[in-house]
Design an enzyme around this catalytic site. Structure first.
Site, short mmCIF file in Angstrom:
data_model
loop_
_atom_site.label_atom_id
_atom_site.label_comp_id
_atom_site.label_asym_id
_atom_site.label_seq_id
_atom_site.Cartn_x
_atom_site.Cartn_y
_atom_site.Cartn_z
N GLY A 11 2.92 42.16 13.73
CA GLY A 11 3.65 43.06 12.83
C GLY A 11 5.10 42.65 12.64
CE LYS A 125 2.39 55.43 16.18
NZ LYS A 125 2.91 54.09 15.98
N1 LIG Z 1 10.36 56.25 14.15
C1 LIG Z 1 10.31 56.28 12.84
O1 LIG Z 1 11.12 56.94 12.17
C2 LIG Z 1 9.23 55.46 12.15
C3 LIG Z 1 9.29 55.25 10.76
C4 LIG Z 1 8.30 54.47 10.19
C5 LIG Z 1 7.28 53.92 10.96
N2 LIG Z 1 7.25 54.17 12.29
C6 LIG Z 1 6.19 53.62 13.19
O2 LIG Z 1 6.44 52.24 13.39
C7 LIG Z 1 5.21 51.54 13.44
C8 LIG Z 1 5.34 50.30 12.57
O3 LIG Z 1 5.48 50.78 11.24
P1 LIG Z 1 6.40 50.05 10.17
O4 LIG Z 1 6.55 51.03 9.05
O5 LIG Z 1 7.58 49.49 10.83
O6 LIG Z 1 5.41 48.90 9.73
P2 LIG Z 1 5.34 48.15 8.33
O7 LIG Z 1 6.71 47.90 7.82
O8 LIG Z 1 4.36 48.88 7.46
O9 LIG Z 1 4.70 46.76 8.78
C9 LIG Z 1 3.43 46.69 9.36
C10 LIG Z 1 3.23 45.30 9.95
O10 LIG Z 1 1.92 45.23 10.54
C11 LIG Z 1 1.25 44.08 10.02
N3 LIG Z 1 -0.20 44.32 10.03
C12 LIG Z 1 -0.87 45.39 9.57
N4 LIG Z 1 -2.20 45.22 9.78
C13 LIG Z 1 -2.36 44.04 10.39
C14 LIG Z 1 -3.48 43.31 10.87
N5 LIG Z 1 -4.72 43.81 10.76
N6 LIG Z 1 -3.30 42.09 11.43
C15 LIG Z 1 -2.05 41.61 11.55
N7 LIG Z 1 -0.93 42.25 11.12
C16 LIG Z 1 -1.09 43.44 10.55
C17 LIG Z 1 1.82 43.94 8.61
O11 LIG Z 1 1.58 42.65 8.15
P3 LIG Z 1 0.98 42.36 6.66
O12 LIG Z 1 2.07 41.65 5.94
O13 LIG Z 1 -0.19 41.49 6.94
O14 LIG Z 1 0.61 43.68 6.05
C18 LIG Z 1 3.30 44.20 8.89
O15 LIG Z 1 3.91 43.07 9.47
C19 LIG Z 1 4.12 52.45 12.88
O16 LIG Z 1 3.03 52.55 13.74
C20 LIG Z 1 4.81 53.75 12.58
O17 LIG Z 1 4.12 54.84 13.16
C21 LIG Z 1 8.21 54.92 12.91
#
Ligand SMILES: NC(=O)c1ccc[n+]([C@@H]2O[C@H](COP(=O)([O-])OP(=O)(O)OC[C@H]3O[C@@H](n4cnc5c(N)ncnc54)[C@H](OP(=O)(O)O)[C@@H]3O)[C@@H](O)[C@H]2O)c1
Length: 321
Positions: A11, A125
């Protein structure tokens, strides 16, 4: 000279994953390799990592032979996979155990909430945390509060719209619920410290910049902008109704990602503002370690500092690749 820990990061091109990659690289204590799915290997974000000299493993999570190659010799496996793909992490666990990975950091990185029942996102999770515990693999769960980047209101002048993901000025209840908040860029800096620390093995850790209520945020925003910020109040009953509606909508179509996001969003509001889970007190009650107490030398960015950047026009809108 101590040897660097070898990390495999899943990710890395996402918002949380980029912060973690930057934090680990900046610390100088890790050799970070990145796992991407083959369908994404030609994306500019992956190409950019390749140009920086980051080792890329292009692997389908169903291919356990390739996964074994990638995980052999890895000290720490970190996942920052997106919210729709959380259960995909299960495919990594047995291989990680067989390969002798010393610590897994599953994809947590959200607000503090109970292990089951308040947030579907959290429940999924926890399913992964339980699968890790079932296999007996050393782990660390790292939660971070809610990002500053998605916690500020828009201004009547439109001056901060360029950095706003969802322009919506809403205050929940009386606006006094305290919440753990963080600058997205500080997540990786905390992670780098947490992973060099044996005290965090097999523990949950919460990291954050500040604890603020919505009223605190509006006050700071008005002070720094000099503008009067209007908002709509949402009652506790409306927040509860929104959760029930979102649950019913998802029941009708389990596969619709927009319905899932609708429920995640409604439950975040319920957890943050009605239950008031996302606080130091509740984290301490759940047995989390407090990263600010573990690393008093590290001063995370404050919300005021972040919003000053937003006002100066130098902030970055999240998910704007
Ligand atoms: N604390 C907060 O305020 C907050 C806000 C938002 C999110 N979050 C949490 O942070 C976590 C990450 O979210 P994010 O929004 O940062 O993520 P994101 O920007 O949506 O990025 C997701 C990453 O996962 C990769 N991925 C998804 N499916 C995959 C697979 N099957 N194999 C390999 N790579 C894969 C994607 O790659 P691709 O390019 O291949 O898609 C991308 O690099 C989440 O679980 C979410 O719950 C927290």
């Amino acid at each position: 000279m101590t040897t660097k820990q070898r990390v495999l990061l899943l990710g890395a091109t996402g918002e949380t994953g980029s912060s973690i990659l930057n934090g680990l690289q900046e610390s100088g204590n890790f050799d970070v390799e990145v796992l991407v799915r083959p369908a994404s290997v030609k994306k500019p974000s992956v190409q950019k990592l390749q140009e920086q000299g980051v080792k890329i493993w292009s692997i389908d999570l169903d291919n356990s032979t390739d996964l074994t190659s990638a995980l052999t010799g890895i000290d720490i496996l970190i996942s920052a996979i997106g919210p729709h793909d959380l259960l995909q992490q299960k495919k990594l666990l047995q291989t990680a155990k067989n390969a002798g990975v010393k610590r897994i950091v599953p994809c947590a990185f959200i607000t503090v909430a109970p292990p089951q029942g308040a947030m579907l996102l959290r429940d999924q999770k926890e399913e992964i945390y339980n699968a890790i515990k079932f296999l007996g693999i050393p782990y660390t769960v790292i939660d971070v509060g809610y990002w500053y980047q998605i916690s500020f209101p828009s201004l009547p002048s439109g001056k901060v719209d360029y950095a706003t993901l969802l322009p919506k000025n809403v205050v929940h209840g009386d606006g006094t619920a305290p919440n753990l908040l963080i600058d997205l860029r500080d997540i990786g800096l905390f992670v780098a410290r947490i992973l060099c620390d044996d005290r965090t093995l097999n523990r949950y850790v919460y990291s954050f910049g500040e604890v603020l209520s919505e009223n605190d945020i509006y006050r700071i925003v008005e002070e720094l902008s000099g503008e009067k910020v209007e908002s709509t109040r949402v009652s506790t009953e409306s927040i509860e109704e929104a959760v029930e509606k979102a649950k019913a909508a998802l029941t009708l179509d389990q596969e619709d990602p927009m319905k899932r996001i609708g429920l995640y969003k409604a439950q975040y509001e319920y957890s943050k503002y009605v239950r008031q889970d996302n606080t130091p007190d509740y984290a301490n009650y759940l047995g989390y370690l407090n990263a600010q107490q573990l690393y008093p030398d590290f001063k995370p960015r404050g919300f005021r500092e972040y919003f000053t950047e937003v006002m100066a026009g130098t902030a970055r809108k999240v998910y704007d690749s």
